[in-house]
Design an enzyme around this catalytic site. Structure first.
Site, PDB file in Angstrom:
ATOM      1  NE  ARG A  91      -3.193   2.656   2.769  1.00 37.83           N
ATOM      2  CZ  ARG A  91      -3.098   3.518   3.763  1.00 37.83           C
ATOM      3  NH1 ARG A  91      -2.249   3.306   4.758  1.00 37.83           N
ATOM      4  NH2 ARG A  91      -3.831   4.610   3.794  1.00 37.83           N
ATOM      5  CG  HIS A 135      -9.321   6.854   3.103  1.00 40.50           C
ATOM      6  ND1 HIS A 135      -9.858   7.981   3.706  1.00 40.50           N
ATOM      7  CD2 HIS A 135      -8.442   6.352   3.999  1.00 40.50           C
ATOM      8  CE1 HIS A 135      -9.319   8.150   4.894  1.00 40.50           C
ATOM      9  NE2 HIS A 135      -8.452   7.172   5.105  1.00 40.50           N
TER      10      HIS A 135
END
Length: 388
Positions: A83, A172
């Site tokens: 990520r 996000h």
């Protein structure tokens, strides 16, 4: 495919090993307080929770401990997904790690210095330790990158925007993408205009029309938009100049103030955790009640703004720590959207479940859902798609 998902922060490193086909999680954990005294790894392997108290002066040491822990899992690692908080202008989608793409992650790191540098270091470590394994970068910003220019462009001089790549990037994105995928399947592809509400210590909304991001609430950095645990959210930009010139605060002071000392923490004077704030409000603390009122007010405002970007909405989905777990906050936000005809059933709203569920009434103008997010699975699926 068995994929190891890694999410490195400035002083932490979360990991999860899962099977993309069965969605079984073999191991997961978090290396905490990296580079700080008292570091440890809390983890679960084969269903058993454990803690390893060990010195971790840097992320390299943390990764080494992770791979040592994973030896207890009788499953081969077939790919690694990372990520990346900020993909900048190089990552409109997830990409396989090469020398070039790793260099891009470092080049855009000034937009997210606490996270990108750490993750780039971890990618290098994984490549050195296991050169036979493929690695994939999954940026949080990628899902938002191709939103309409009217949404991402700032009204600043073009030469400044172009030279410094100043624009709305959002965050996000991996969570919002997962929410869209899940809601689309859950509603038998009847959802077309979704407002995804990722409400946690960090919080953002996303307007998603037929799978495409149309707008989001976070901006150049994750500071913009909603009030969060310790972040102030949107304020007049001139506040920075005023605090610097009149208050005598340095730019670094203001950066720290707005990112780490504001939000629910600042207004409540009690905590950045919404649970503590709710407890305080229930006990009559006026500041805690004001923090909740401001959070709910701002969220309802921005939900309407996201809907406006799509010229309507047919579905809303709550997710993340607050969105999934606080029936009280969900009800308060939706109550402020009653003028749009949005209604939820109090009994359905109080149900706790790990599965997606509808909480709106049959006559609600908008279908309202609660959908547990799963960013790790979304990252793992990208690894599978790119590495096969």
């Amino acid at each position: 495919m068995n994929v190891l998902v890694i999410n490195a922060g400035s002083s932490s490193l979360k990991f999860q090993l899962l099977d993309t086909n069965t969605r079984e999680v073999f191991a997961k954990g978090n290396c905490e307080r990296i580079g700080i005294e008292g570091s440890f790894v809390g983890y679960t392997v084969n269903g058993e929770k454990k803690q390893l108290d060990v010195d971790m002066p840097d992320h390299k040491t943390a990764v080494q401990h992770v791979f040592e822990i994973l030896k207890a899992v009788d499953k081969p690692i077939e790919g690694i997904g990372h990520r990346l908080v900020q993909g900048g202008w190089y990552f409109p989608e997830s990409k396989v790690v090469t020398d070039e793409t790793l260099g891009w992650a470092r080049e855009v790191a000034p937009l997210a210095p606490l996270h990108n540098y750490a993750e780039a270091d971890v990618i290098e470590i994984c490549r050195d330790m296991f050169p036979e394994l493929g690695n994939v970068i999954v940026p949080d910003t990628a899902f938002h990158y191709n939103m309409p220019e009217r949404a991402w462009r700032y009204a600043l001089p073009r030469d400044v925007v172009d030279k410094y790549h100043v624009r709305k990037y959002g965050a996000h994105g991996t969570s919002h993408r997962y929410i869209w995928r899940t809601v689309d399947e859950f509603t038998n592809h009847e959802t077309h205009k979704l407002v995804s509400c990722h409400l946690g210590s960090g919080a953002s909304l996303c307007a998603i029309e037929d799978g495409h991001c149309m707008d989001t609430t976070m901006g150049l950095t994750p500071l913009d938009g909603l009030i969060m645990g310790t972040r102030c959210g949107t304020v007049d930009p001139a506040t920075v100049f005023y605090l610097n010139r009149v208050g005598g605060y340095s730019i670094d002071d203001i950066d720290t103030m707005m990112n780490k000392k504001s939000g629910l923490l600042a207004v409540s004077g009690v905590s950045s955790d919404s649970r503590d704030v709710r407890d305080g409000a229930a006990n009559g603390d006026a500041n805690c009640q004001m923090a909740l009122d401001m959070f709910n007010y701002r969220a309802s405002q921005l939900i309407a703004e996201m809907a406006a970007s799509m010229e309507g909405m047919d579905t809303m989905a709550f997710t993340a720590g607050i969105g999934e777990n606080s029936a009280e906050i969900r009800a308060a936000i939706v109550d402020r959207l009653g003028w749009l005809g949005v209604k939820i059933d109090p009994e359905l709203n109080d149900v706790r479940s790990d599965d997606p569920r509808v909480i709106s009434t049959p006559d609600s103008s908008v279908k309202v859902l609660v959908v547990p997010t799963n960013e790790e699975l979304m990252i793992a699926l990208d690894v599978e798609a790119l590495l096969g």
